[in-house]
Structures are given as structure tokens and as C-alpha cells.
Design an enzyme around this catalytic site. Structure first.
Site, mmCIF file in Angstrom:
data_model
loop_
_atom_site.group_PDB
_atom_site.id
_atom_site.type_symbol
_atom_site.label_atom_id
_atom_site.label_comp_id
_atom_site.label_asym_id
_atom_site.label_seq_id
_atom_site.Cartn_x
_atom_site.Cartn_y
_atom_site.Cartn_z
ATOM 1 N N LYS A 1 69.403 48.606 36.467
ATOM 2 C CA LYS A 1 68.516 48.130 37.533
ATOM 3 C C LYS A 1 67.040 48.309 37.159
ATOM 4 O O LYS A 1 66.210 47.472 37.481
ATOM 5 C CB LYS A 1 68.789 48.886 38.830
ATOM 6 N N GLU B 1 62.730 52.948 45.942
ATOM 7 C CA GLU B 1 62.199 51.704 46.519
ATOM 8 C C GLU B 1 61.829 51.931 47.964
ATOM 9 O O GLU B 1 62.423 52.776 48.629
ATOM 10 C CB GLU B 1 63.313 50.642 46.559
ATOM 11 N N HIS C 1 78.012 47.681 52.098
ATOM 12 C CA HIS C 1 77.318 46.878 51.087
ATOM 13 C C HIS C 1 78.226 45.841 50.437
ATOM 14 O O HIS C 1 77.951 45.358 49.353
ATOM 15 C CB HIS C 1 76.661 47.760 50.026
ATOM 16 N N ARG D 1 77.253 35.916 36.437
ATOM 17 C CA ARG D 1 78.607 35.340 36.500
ATOM 18 C C ARG D 1 78.693 34.421 37.700
ATOM 19 O O ARG D 1 77.744 34.297 38.468
ATOM 20 C CB ARG D 1 79.621 36.466 36.665
#
Ligand code: ADP
Length: 681
Positions: A116, A200, A235, A292
Site C-alpha cells: 500500500k 491516513e 470491508h 485483475r
């Protein structure tokens, strides 16, 4: 174009890819494990190669076996589907070494998006907007904390190696920082063996909006509009739609161009998805890129009229993108609902079992079903418990949503617990209809969308009672017609009694409450009607059951002059009424039949699936109270708590921490405490 491809996947996605390959005249090779030797994807493919035992790490995740199968069958390319090997850079590299085309992006692109923080560094350089935060190499506590303090709380700590929502912690204030950091690092270390963190700004009401991009090997790139996947549990996406609601043309173009920039920054080729968080003020931020095909790609196909698997094959074979940006047109609105074998009322516990009945809505230009199972198949413990993806399309959101609700109400699955009623309640809830949606949707609207909600009954109870009486009558009529003596009074189900009213007494349970209902058959002229009495309240009802071979069995009922049509599902003693404001489930309690309490279905002291015992919270001889957590099992990467079904005593525990447990195994011996008979009211 390739003449033969191998599909390194199973289930619905393998079937989906085979369909397009067939359409294009490309031969297909399936691979399969023990559990899948008779699976639909194996039957659909032209050839199939056995690759090992049922657990995916011994079969579908073994890249070498998959490559050997491709070589053995002469397949020139491998489509990895999603999951399994689809984002495995090593596998992609090994394919190239064997001269087999990997139908996906180049190795370097997969690697670039693997971390990430590395992905964020690349996107920052390419001028793609990022959520404010820190993703640097200096991992000292003070540096990370200063970044959090500077941007202000709440913040989100994320494992850079993370995925599937693991290694993530929200921190709401400075005081919680150290504890949050320690917990996120612990989880990241145990899940990924790497506790590098980024921090974040935590957005409190974001939407998850993602852009479908496509790039060829000739420097062309397009975006095929966006999908809104904000409705998530843990999530994980539940219902996706395209296009995103309230999306201006301007924002669409900005996000589309940013997504293309992201893809080009890593030299992308093929199908990819750039995921953004869209904040309430219209700002959007790069989250990650999935290298993908996505599970939810069909909604994009429905609104763009393009076959994304066909595009993938063409691009992998070196062709140009089939369309330019200007040629792509967005048409109508589509939804996808993921139908899972799981118990939404029990923390989405995965369910397993045989699909003893599986009837789907009729497919049409409006309704599409992507599935990998048939009636009689098992939903096993080894793989993702998704049964199907139900995709609907219509010219606008409102109409498409009506189609979604209707199609969900027409799905008939017995033998395995499913999330269909949960999806139906979600799709028919007022905030979903009004598109009042962000990523906290399910938590916020919990009471509206779970089966055991407290929606007030209006006419549902008389309709359910009417349904039972009408179906009994029609069954009796049918039997009479099939008998030698069609006019015999023994086939009359109108509850006729000498010198008495024609009276049925029924007990119907709804949300654990039993209702006694009397139904009196009356006549007015030629018309039969029913006077239904519930706790002294009277309902005059008339009705008719319309059954069709297409599952949209309907009861047309007039209750006190209000006529309505309701799709129903009747299985054994259970009746579900699919009303415009959600589903209402009733159980017809038969006299002296030893009805089971609903809680009995929830596994209680039986292992609900294959898994590992991770925690034993009680001892033999211990007194426990109803719903007290007793054991924690882990299966399919999720923890499941086994709770006491009632007050009682633990007699013996049959498993220890670390033991492997088979689904259905008895976990402990338990004696229920004698209860005073409070239920006999
Ligand atoms: P993972 O790779 O573990 O799935 P993601 O970074 O893709 O993690 O995030 C998963 C979900 O977490 C998103 O779809 C969104 O709902 C939520 N999320 C991620 N980042 C933020 C953020 N900064 N603020 C609020 N929610 C976030």
C-alpha cells in the site's frame, strides 16, 4: 487469438470465463480439486485436469501444478480469474518462463501495487490524489504519531502489506493512539508477517467508488465508468451498482482520468480497477488498484454493453482495445447482489450443506445470474461460500432496484442458509432506495435490514394465515381431482363442522412471538371470503394464490378492502412474504409436533463448519448463562464465537485450543437449566 486457454479458478468465475471463451471459439481447460470433481466449471470446459486435494493451498494455489496442466493440454494462456493466483507476481513470472500468456497485467504492475505504501508513492508522483497521511519508511512511533496529530483525529492506521480489512485500526483521539498502533501492528504481524504501518485521515462518511480501467499493449487506455461499492460488511462488498448515484459528468471524467493516470504510472495492461474513497464534499482519494478482473465486473458490462472477459482475451493476445473512450456509452443502471451461503443474523457465519432446492429467477435482458453451482451441489467448507451473483439492469436506478427486489424474492434456495432475505431487506429499505449510502450503511441501518428486525406487522399476519388456508384448500382440491371420488367430503378442506362455523385455528410464529389466528370461511352470495380474527381484531379477507413455473408465486390478497400482491416462498412450515418494505417470515406451528426453537438452527454446541479451535472460554462443570461466549473457532480466516443456547451447565468440553474441528462435530456436552414454563401463554 488463442485457440485454447486454461482457467486457473473454480466456481462462478471459471464458468463466467468459459462462457465468453466458448462464444469466441476458444477451447477451455478447467482445473479441479477433489471437492470439485463434479463441479459445473468442470462440466462446462472442453477439458479438465485434476490438480489435487480439496484445500486450495493443495490445489488451486499451486502455481506449478496449474502450469503443468496448461503444458499437458497445450493451453497457450492462463486466465487466473480473481482470488487464488490472480495477483501472484511469482506465478505470473513462471507463466512467462514457460511461454504461457498470463491473461492479466505485467509482473511489474502486480508488484508495484503489492504494498500500500509503495503504491501510494507511485501515485503521489503521478499526481493522483491521496488521502492525507504518512506512508514513509521511518516507522518510529513518534514520526507516525506526529503525522496523526498534525492531520487531526480520527485517523486510520493501516498495514502496508494489508488486505481484506486486516491490520487496520481507527484511532479517534490522541489518547487512543498508542493502543491502536500496538493492536494494528500485532494483527499485521500475525496476518502478513510484516508490521509496517501507514496512517491516513479517517473519513467518517466516505463512499467506495471504483473505476474500471483497461489498457492494451499499444499505449491505449480507457475507463469504463465507475461502480459504487459502499455497501460493505467487514470491508467486504455486499451490493454493488453502476453507475454511482449522484455522479456528475465532470466528477466521472475527473475520476476516470485519475484512474487512467494511476494505471499508466505502473505500465498497466489488461483489466484493472482503481479504488477511490469519495468524500461527501466530492473530493476523491486513491485507495488501491486491483490488478485483475473484479467480482463485481458484471455491473459494468450491463451498463457499457461490453464483455470484459472478451476484452481481456483480446488485449492478452496483443489486439487493440475494442473501443475508444469516445465510443463507450453509459446506458441505464445495474445492481449486483452477492448471494452467499451464510447466516446474516449470526454475524454472517458461513453456512455449508447441500443445495437441496435451487430455483433461480428467469434470466432475461434485465436479469443475469453468474453462478458455479446447480441444485444438488454442495457448498463445501473449502471455498468461498458464494452461491451466485444476481445482476439486474434497467434504464434507471429506481427501476433497476425494483428488478433487484423482485428477482431476490424469486430466488428459491433450500438446504443451506442464505443471505437472500438480508439482501431483500437491504434492497427494499428506504435509505437504500433514497441512495442515502456510505460505507457505514449496514451498521447505521442495522434494525431495518436484519431478518429479526422489529418492523411492525400490518396486514402480513392475516395474509400469511389466508395463504395457509388457501393452500390447504387447493391441495385438497388437487387430491380430490386425482382420486376416484372427486366429490368426496373427505377432500374438502373448508373446515366444515356439523352445526358449527367453518373455523380453522392456526398458530403462526413471527420474530419469536406466537400468534393464534382463527380463520372462518364465510359466504356472501357466490363469493367465499374469510373472516380472520387475531386477538379480537377482525380482518375480512379474500384471496387467490397464483403459482407459475417461474418462482414468482404470488398471493393476491384483499384485506379489509386493501388489495395487494405479495411474492411468497413456502417451504415445509415456513412462509416468507416479500413485501415492499422487506421480508416477513412466519413459521406455522403445528400442534404437538415438537417444533424446534429457532435458536436450534444456529449451531449452538455443534461446530458450524470445519475450523480450528482458537479459544476455550469455559471449564467443565461451569454454570453459564444464555448467550455467554463459550468457545471461539476460526474458519475461512474469520473468528466465530459459539455461545450458550440457554442458561445451563457445561458437562464436558471435547476440544482444546489448536485442535482441528470437523463441521457438525459436537463441541461440548451441555445440560440446559430447567426453565419455568414462561412460554405457554
Ligand atoms: P483492504 O486492502 O484491507 O481491503 P482498503 O485500503 O482497500 O483495505 O480499505 C477497505 C475499506 O476500508 C474501504 O473500502 C473503506 O470502506 C474503508 N477505508 C479505507 N481507508 C479509509 C479511510 N481513510 N477512511 C475511511 N474509510 C476507509
Amino acid at each position: 487469438m488463442f485457440s485454447k486457454i486454461l482457467i486457473a479458478n473454480r466456481g462462478e468465475i471459471a464458468c463466467r470465463i468459459i462462457k465468453t471463451a466458448k462464444k469466441m471459439g476458444v477451447l477451455t481447460v478447467a482445473v479441479y480439486s477433489d471437492a470439485d470433481k463434479d463441479a459445473l466449471h468442470v462440466h462446462m470446459a472442453d477439458e479438465a485436469v485434476y490438480i489435487g486435494p480439496s484445500p486450495s493451498r493443495e490445489s488451486y494455489l499451486l502455481g506449478d501444478k496449474v502450469i503443468a496442466a496448461a503444458k499437458q493440454t497445450g493451453a497457450q494462456a492462463i486466465h487466473p480469474g480473481y482470488g487464488f493466483l490472480s495477483e501472484n507476481a511469482g506465478f505470473c513470472r513462471n507463466c512467462a518462463a514457460e511461454n504461457i500468456t498470463f491473461i492479466g497485467p505485467p509482473v511489474a504492475a502486480i508488484e508495484a501495487m503489492g504494498s500500500k505504501s509503495a503504491a501510494k508513492n507511485i501515485m503521489e508522483k503521478a499526481d493522483v490524489p491521496l488521502v492525507p497521511g504518512y506512508h514513509g519508511d521511518d516507522q518510529s512511533r513518534d514520526i507516525i504519531k506526529k503525522a496523526a496529530d498534525d492531520m487531526g483525529y480520527p485517523v486510520l492506521l493501516k498495514a502496508t502489506a494489508g488486505g481484506g480489512g486486516k491490520g487496520m485500526r481507527q484511532v479517534w483521539s490522541e489518547a487512543e493512539f498508542d493502543e491502536g498502533l500496538a493492536a494494528a501492528k500485532r494483527e499485521a504481524m500475525s496476518s502478513f508477517g510484516d508490521d509496517t504501518m501507514l496512517v491516513e485521515k479517517y473519513l467518517t462518511q466516505p463512499r467506495h467508488v471504483e473505476i474500471q480501467v483497461f489498457c492494451d499493449n499499444h499505449e491505449n487506455a480507457v475507463y469504463l465508468f465507475e461502480r459504487d461499492c459502499s455497501v460493505q460488511r467487514r470491508h467486504q462488498k455486499v451490493i454493488e451498482e453502476a453507475p454511482a448515484f449522484s455522479m456528475s459528468e465532470e466528477l466521472r471524467a475527473q475520476m476516470g482520468e485519475s484512474a487512467i493516470k494511476s494505471a499508466q504510472a505502473i505500465g498497466y495492461q489488461g483489466a484493472g480497477t482503481v479504488e477511490f474513497l469519495l468524500d461527501i464534499d466530492g473530493s476523491f482519494y486513491f485507495m488501491e488498484m486491483n490488478t485483475r478482473l473484479q467480482v463485481e465486473h458484471p455491473v459494468t458490462e450491463m451498463i457499457s454493453g461490453q464483455d470484459l472477459v472478451e476484452w481481456q482475451l483480446r488485449v492478452a493476445a496483443g489486439e487493440l482495445l475494442p473501443k475508444t473512450q469516445e465510443q463507450l456509452v453509459l446506458n441505464g443502471h445495474a445492481f449486483e447482489a452477492r448471494i452467499y451461503a451464510e447466516d446474516a443474523n449470526n454475524d454472517f457465519l458461513p453456512a455449508t450443506g447441500k443445495l437441496s432446492l435451487l430455483k433461480t429467477p428467469i434470466e432475461s435482458e434485465h436479469v443475469r445470474i453468474d453462478t458455479g453451482v446447480r441444485q444438488g451441489d454442495d457448498v463445501s467448507v473449502y471455498y468461498d461460500p458464494m452461491i451466485a451473483k444476481l445482476i439486474v439492469w434497467d434504464e434507471n436506478r429506481e427501476k433497476a432496484l425494483q428488478r433487484l427486489a423482485k428477482a431476490l424474492s424469486e430466488y428459491r434456495i433450500n438446504g443451506v442458509t442464505t443471505n437472500i432475505d438480508f439482501l431483500y431487506n437491504l434492497a427494499t429499505s428506504a435509505p437504500f432506495k433514497a441512495a442515502d449510502i456510505d460505507t457505514g450503511f449496514i451498521e447505521k441501518n442495522h434494525d431495518l435490514i436484519f431478518h429479526n428486525d422489529e418492523k411492525p406487522l400490518v396486514n402480513e399476519l392475516p395474509i400469511a394465515a389466508l395463504f395457509l388456508v388457501l393452500s390447504k384448500e387447493s391441495k385438497a382440491k388437487q387430491q380430490a381431482q386425482q382420486s376416484n371420488d372427486p366429490h368426496s367430503p373427505w377432500y374438502n378442506a373448508n373446515a366444515w363442522r356439523l352445526n358449527e362455523a367453518n373455523l380453522h385455528t392456526l398458530v403462526l410464529a413471527h420474530n419469536d412471538t406466537e400468534h393464534t389466528v382463527t380463520v372462518e370461511q364465510k359466504r356472501q352470495g357466490n363469493d367465499a371470503y374469510y373472516s380472520i380474527n387475531i386477538n379480537g381484531e377482525k380482518f375480512d379477507c379474500q384471496g387467490e394464490i397464483l403459482t407459475t413455473p417461474h418462482n414468482d408465486d404470488t398471493i393476491v390478497a384483499t384485506v379489509n378492502g386493501h388489495r395487494s400482491q405479495t411474492t411468497f416462498n413456502h417451504f415445509e412450515n415456513n412462509i416468507s412474504l416479500y413485501r415492499t418494505n422487506g421480508v416477513f417470515n412466519f413459521t406455522h406451528i403445528l400442534p404437538d409436533c415438537g417444533q424446534h426453537n429457532e435458536d436450534d438452527n444456529h449451531g449452538g454446541l455443534i461446530a458450524p463448519m470445519n475450523g480450528t479451535m482458537v479459544s476455550v472460554l469455559v471449564k467443565s462443570g461451569e454454570q453459564v448463562s444464555k448467550d455467554q461466549p463459550l468457545l471461539i473457532m476460526e474458519a475461512m480466516k474469520m473468528e466465530h464465537t459459539i455461545k450458550a443456547p440457554s442458561n445451563g451447565t457445561i458437562d464436558e468440553i471435547f476440544f482444546q485450543v489448536g485442535d482441528m474441528v470437523d463441521g457438525g462435530a459436537e463441541l461440548l456436552a451441555f445440560t440446559e437449566q430447567e426453565s419455568s414454563s414462561e412460554e405457554s401463554e
